[in-house]
Design a protein around this motif. Structure first.
Motif, PDB file in Angstrom:
ATOM      1  N   ASP A  34      -6.076  -6.353  -6.905  1.00 46.42           N
ATOM      2  CA  ASP A  34      -4.623  -6.711  -7.341  1.00 46.42           C
ATOM      3  C   ASP A  34      -3.400  -7.331  -6.375  1.00 46.42           C
ATOM      4  OD1 ASP A  34      -4.164  -4.467  -6.794  1.00 46.42           O
ATOM      5  OD2 ASP A  34      -3.252  -3.810  -8.557  1.00 46.42           O
ATOM      6  N   HIS A  41       1.020   1.900  -3.837  1.00 49.67           N
ATOM      7  CA  HIS A  41      -0.081   1.722  -4.654  1.00 49.67           C
ATOM      8  C   HIS A  41      -0.878   2.743  -4.126  1.00 49.67           C
ATOM      9  CE1 HIS A  41       2.397  -1.670  -5.816  1.00 49.67           C
ATOM     10  NE2 HIS A  41       1.937  -1.760  -6.916  1.00 49.67           N
ATOM     11  N   PRO A  42      -1.650   3.399  -5.074  1.00 48.70           N
ATOM     12  CA  PRO A  42      -2.740   4.116  -4.633  1.00 48.70           C
ATOM     13  C   PRO A  42      -4.030   3.595  -4.654  1.00 48.70           C
ATOM     14  CG  PRO A  42      -2.556   4.660  -7.045  1.00 48.70           C
ATOM     15  CD  PRO A  42      -1.485   3.568  -6.657  1.00 48.70           C
ATOM     16  N   THR A  43      -4.322   2.640  -3.385  1.00 54.67           N
ATOM     17  CA  THR A  43      -5.473   2.127  -3.048  1.00 54.67           C
ATOM     18  C   THR A  43      -5.663   2.026  -1.618  1.00 54.67           C
ATOM     19  OG1 THR A  43      -6.935   0.131  -3.554  1.00 54.67           O
ATOM     20  CG2 THR A  43      -4.576  -0.104  -3.226  1.00 54.67           C
ATOM     21  N   LYS A  44      -6.661   1.169  -1.162  1.00 53.35           N
ATOM     22  CA  LYS A  44      -6.748   1.220   0.279  1.00 53.35           C
ATOM     23  C   LYS A  44      -6.871  -0.282   0.581  1.00 53.35           C
ATOM     24  CE  LYS A  44      -7.895   5.448   1.110  1.00 53.35           C
ATOM     25  NZ  LYS A  44      -7.405   6.486   2.064  1.00 53.35           N
ATOM     26  N   ILE A  75      -6.975  -5.706  -0.712  1.00 56.39           N
ATOM     27  CA  ILE A  75      -7.080  -4.429  -0.827  1.00 56.39           C
ATOM     28  C   ILE A  75      -8.291  -4.116  -1.870  1.00 56.39           C
ATOM     29  CG2 ILE A  75      -4.729  -4.016  -0.635  1.00 56.39           C
ATOM     30  CD1 ILE A  75      -4.437  -3.964  -3.525  1.00 56.39           C
ATOM     31  N   ARG A  76      -8.780  -2.905  -1.968  1.00 62.62           N
ATOM     32  CA  ARG A  76      -9.790  -2.430  -2.471  1.00 62.62           C
ATOM     33  C   ARG A  76      -9.591  -2.774  -4.067  1.00 62.62           C
ATOM     34  NH1 ARG A  76     -12.160   3.116   0.251  1.00 62.62           N
ATOM     35  NH2 ARG A  76     -12.713   2.064   2.148  1.00 62.62           N
ATOM     36  N   ALA A  77      -8.587  -2.469  -4.644  1.00 68.56           N
ATOM     37  CA  ALA A  77      -8.265  -2.704  -6.164  1.00 68.56           C
ATOM     38  C   ALA A  77      -8.523  -4.266  -6.750  1.00 68.56           C
ATOM     39  CB  ALA A  77      -6.982  -2.135  -6.449  1.00 68.56           C
ATOM     40  N   LEU A  99       0.842  -1.154  -0.075  1.00 70.68           N
ATOM     41  CA  LEU A  99      -0.020  -0.020  -0.093  1.00 70.68           C
ATOM     42  C   LEU A  99       0.778   1.186  -0.017  1.00 70.68           C
ATOM     43  CD1 LEU A  99      -2.824  -1.229   2.352  1.00 70.68           C
ATOM     44  CD2 LEU A  99      -2.908  -0.738  -0.053  1.00 70.68           C
ATOM     45  N   ASN A 115      -8.795  -3.650   2.414  1.00 68.13           N
ATOM     46  CA  ASN A 115     -10.225  -3.655   2.312  1.00 68.13           C
ATOM     47  C   ASN A 115     -10.455  -5.082   3.137  1.00 68.13           C
ATOM     48  OD1 ASN A 115     -12.900  -3.665   1.589  1.00 68.13           O
ATOM     49  ND2 ASN A 115     -12.656  -4.566  -0.124  1.00 68.13           N
TER      50      ASN A 115
END
Length: 76
Positions: free
Chosen positions: A52, A21-24, A48-50, A18, A26
């Motif tokens: 991947d 990478h620009p995500t959160k 994570i939300r994305a 994280l 989850n």
């Protein structure tokens, strides 16, 4: 003890991911595993939300099944 170690390693791996990478984060999903040291129930696998992110702490075979060989952990 093995369950706690795997939970911590996977969470740390997600935290490092994280940072780059620009995500959160989850939450987690749970997984039951049959290991050489006995069954591990409700192992918390972070996500994570994305969608991947896949913890490299766990072998690829684990993602498709429910078995984990811990020979490498016992040797360290």
């Amino acid at each position: 003890m093995v369950k706690v170690l795997l939970d911590v390693l996977m969470k740390e791996e997600r935290d490092i991911y994280l940072e780059n990478h620009p995500t959160k984060a989850n939450a987690y999903y749970t997984r039951d595993l049959l290991t050489l040291v006995g069954p591990l129930e409700n192992l918390k696998v972070p996500r994570i939300r994305a969608g991947d992110f896949h913890p490299q702490t766990l072998p690829t075979e684990l993602r498709g099944g429910n078995q984990l060989v811990l020979g490498q952990l016992n040797e360290a």
